[in-house]
Design a protein around this motif. Structure first.
Motif, short mmCIF file in Angstrom:
data_model
loop_
_atom_site.label_atom_id
_atom_site.label_comp_id
_atom_site.label_asym_id
_atom_site.label_seq_id
_atom_site.Cartn_x
_atom_site.Cartn_y
_atom_site.Cartn_z
N VAL A 98 47.96 -8.36 55.15
CA VAL A 98 49.10 -9.26 55.04
C VAL A 98 50.22 -8.44 54.42
N ARG A 99 51.23 -8.14 55.20
CA ARG A 99 52.39 -7.41 54.69
C ARG A 99 53.54 -8.38 54.51
N PHE A 100 54.20 -8.25 53.38
CA PHE A 100 55.26 -9.21 53.09
C PHE A 100 56.34 -8.57 52.24
N ALA A 101 57.52 -9.20 52.24
CA ALA A 101 58.65 -8.75 51.43
C ALA A 101 58.96 -9.80 50.37
N VAL A 102 59.27 -9.33 49.19
CA VAL A 102 59.70 -10.21 48.10
C VAL A 102 61.09 -9.77 47.67
N THR A 103 61.99 -10.73 47.58
CA THR A 103 63.37 -10.44 47.15
C THR A 103 63.70 -11.27 45.92
N THR A 104 64.17 -10.59 44.88
CA THR A 104 64.70 -11.29 43.71
C THR A 104 66.21 -11.40 43.86
N HIS A 105 66.74 -12.52 43.42
CA HIS A 105 68.16 -12.80 43.58
C HIS A 105 68.83 -12.89 42.22
N GLY A 106 69.95 -12.20 42.06
CA GLY A 106 70.69 -12.24 40.82
C GLY A 106 72.15 -12.58 41.06
N LYS A 107 73.00 -12.04 40.23
CA LYS A 107 74.44 -12.28 40.34
C LYS A 107 75.16 -10.97 40.06
N ALA A 108 76.02 -10.56 40.98
CA ALA A 108 76.74 -9.31 40.84
C ALA A 108 77.81 -9.41 39.75
N ALA A 109 78.02 -8.31 39.07
CA ALA A 109 79.07 -8.22 38.07
C ALA A 109 79.39 -6.75 37.85
N HIS A 110 80.53 -6.48 37.21
CA HIS A 110 80.88 -5.11 36.88
C HIS A 110 79.94 -4.61 35.78
N SER A 111 79.54 -3.36 35.88
CA SER A 111 78.58 -2.82 34.92
C SER A 111 79.14 -2.73 33.50
N SER A 112 80.48 -2.84 33.34
CA SER A 112 81.06 -2.83 32.00
C SER A 112 80.86 -4.16 31.28
N VAL A 113 80.54 -5.21 32.08
CA VAL A 113 80.27 -6.53 31.48
C VAL A 113 78.98 -7.08 32.09
N PRO A 114 77.85 -6.39 31.89
CA PRO A 114 76.61 -6.79 32.55
C PRO A 114 76.15 -8.19 32.17
N HIS A 115 76.58 -8.68 30.98
CA HIS A 115 76.17 -10.02 30.57
C HIS A 115 76.77 -11.11 31.45
N GLU A 116 77.77 -10.76 32.23
CA GLU A 116 78.36 -11.75 33.14
C GLU A 116 77.60 -11.82 34.47
N GLY A 117 76.67 -10.93 34.66
CA GLY A 117 75.87 -10.94 35.88
C GLY A 117 74.42 -11.27 35.60
N GLU A 118 73.63 -11.14 36.63
CA GLU A 118 72.18 -11.38 36.54
C GLU A 118 71.51 -10.27 37.33
N ASN A 119 70.80 -9.38 36.66
CA ASN A 119 70.30 -8.16 37.27
C ASN A 119 69.01 -8.41 38.05
N ALA A 120 69.10 -8.30 39.39
CA ALA A 120 67.95 -8.56 40.25
C ALA A 120 66.87 -7.49 40.11
N ILE A 121 67.27 -6.27 39.73
CA ILE A 121 66.28 -5.21 39.55
C ILE A 121 65.43 -5.48 38.32
N VAL A 122 66.05 -5.94 37.25
CA VAL A 122 65.31 -6.28 36.05
C VAL A 122 64.30 -7.39 36.34
N ALA A 123 64.74 -8.38 37.11
CA ALA A 123 63.82 -9.46 37.49
C ALA A 123 62.68 -8.92 38.34
N MET A 124 63.00 -7.98 39.23
CA MET A 124 61.96 -7.41 40.08
C MET A 124 60.96 -6.60 39.27
N ALA A 125 61.41 -5.98 38.20
CA ALA A 125 60.49 -5.23 37.34
C ALA A 125 59.40 -6.15 36.80
#
Length: 382
Positions: free
Chosen positions: A178-205
């Motif tokens: 069974v091969r499958f893909a999982v995608t985490t969804h966040g919110k884009a933001a400028h890296s100078s204000v990361p608290h205004e976004g939601e990091n999908a990579i962190v969630a994927m970790a």
């Protein structure tokens, strides 16, 4: 004197048949299929083409012996993986009893032996107790489109032998996947204000950690005596577009190997349900989609085709004991979709398949040809 099956193998290696999925410029199986068609027609066999994709046809080769109630299918794929770093991949080289070349092991050695066996059987059809069909299939190395298209013909096949490198062992069980893909969804933001976004990579970790530390260890309790335990492997990960943007998406692709007794649909539903519930409980937004659902092979050891194969192996001095494997093959589609009792048998080792020094023992190609002939002459549906 060179065995005819070995001469056929040399011809097959010289003809490129890289699956188009594995690189721009790969031409697929058409040129190889023309050679096989000529050889089989010259041997007095009936040959027809079954279009699968544009310019890519299955070959259906038939030897009708007056036994339509008992039909034995031989099947082997024509496509190979890319040349990779293999030196002179289209130049067959025999060194110390080993034939080198792309596809020599996976699985042109099996295909050459089957072609030879079919041609020899055509000389004495009265010795057979079943009709014979050989399917030279496309696309096994990518999506198994060839065997799935063949099944649409709904031919009355009684049993099947699939050619893959098994070290001349009779394989009655192997894993599916069974091969499958999982995608985490966040919110884009400028890296100078990361608290205004939601990091999908962190969630994927967190998701990756959950799969590795909680889900994978449980799989050792799901095991088959011939194939071993179910497994899970995270094969790819992709997330983010550039370093100064908080990523809003991250995707992994996962391979879950299933064992006999599991169904791909059942395993996928369990994965989807459990992962969704786990992510929701942790506030992670994720989606999952299936990429491939493939059956495991599980042919009973007391099935007539297995018993006939074991008897043939004994007569030829080969191992008669049924084996299991961790990889998959077209046999699981025959068994899973149509209930056709199937075994896997062929020269070569899976360790050499796809490798930069792919080879098959010449003597094993000769033994495989003898086995296919012996099986063709002795199999009969009860």
């Amino acid at each position: 004197m060179k065995h005819p099956a070995v001469a056929i193998l040399e011809d097959l290696i010289r003809i490129p048949s890289v699956n188009p999925h594995y690189g721009e410029g790969a031409q697929g199986e058409m040129e190889l299929s023309r050679y096989i068609e000529r050889y089989c027609r010259d041997a007095g066999l009936a040959v027809s083409r079954q279009p699968v994709y544009d310019g890519r046809d299955n070959l259906i080769i038939e030897l009708r012996t007056g036994h339509p109630e008992s039909v034995l299918l031989f099947e082997a794929h024509m496509d190979t993986v890319s040349f990779g770093g293999m030196p002179d991949p289209l130049e067959p080289r025999c060194v110390d009893g080993r034939m080198y070349g792309r596809g020599a092991c996976d699985t042109k050695g099996s295909l050459a032996a089957m072609m030879y066996a079919m041609a020899e059987c055509a000389k004495r059809p009265e010795k057979l107790r079943s009709d014979l069909v050989l399917c030279a299939a496309v696309d096994e190395e990518h999506a198994c489109g060839g065997i799935l298209k063949f099944l649409e013909l709904d031919l009355p096949v009684s049993a099947a032998v699939v050619g893959e490198p098994t070290d001349l062992h009779i394989v009655v069980a192997h894993k599916g996947c069974v091969r499958f893909a999982v995608t985490t969804h966040g919110k884009a933001a400028h890296s100078s204000v990361p608290h205004e976004g939601e990091n999908a990579i962190v969630a994927m970790a967190d998701v990756v950690s959950h799969l590795a530390r909680e889900v994978t260890p449980r799989l050792k309790n799901i095991a088959d005596p011939l194939c071993g335990p179910a497994t899970l492997s995270i094969g790819t990960i992709h997330g983010g577009e550039q370093i100064n943007i908080v990523p809003d998406r991250c995707t992994i692709r996962v391979d879950r190997r299933i064992v006999p007794g599991e169904t791909p649909e059942g395993v996928w539903e369990q994965i989807r349900t459990e992962l969704s519930a786990w992510c929701t409980s942790r506030g992670i937004r994720c989606t999952a989609e299936p990429l491939l659902l493939d059956w495991a092979l599980d042919t009973p050891a007391d099935d007539p085709v297995v018993q006939t194969a074991r008897d043939a192996a004994v007569r030829l001095g080969l191992s008669p004991e049924p084996r299991g494997e961790t990889y998959g093959s077209d046999a699981s589609k025959l068994r899973g979709r149509k209930g056709i009792p199937s075994i896997v048998f062929g020269p070569g080792s899976i360790a050499q398949a796809h490798s930069a020094d792919e080879w098959v023992a010449v003597a094993d190609v000769e033994r495989a040809a003898a086995f296919y002939m012996e099986l063709a002459q002795s199999y009969r549906k009860p």
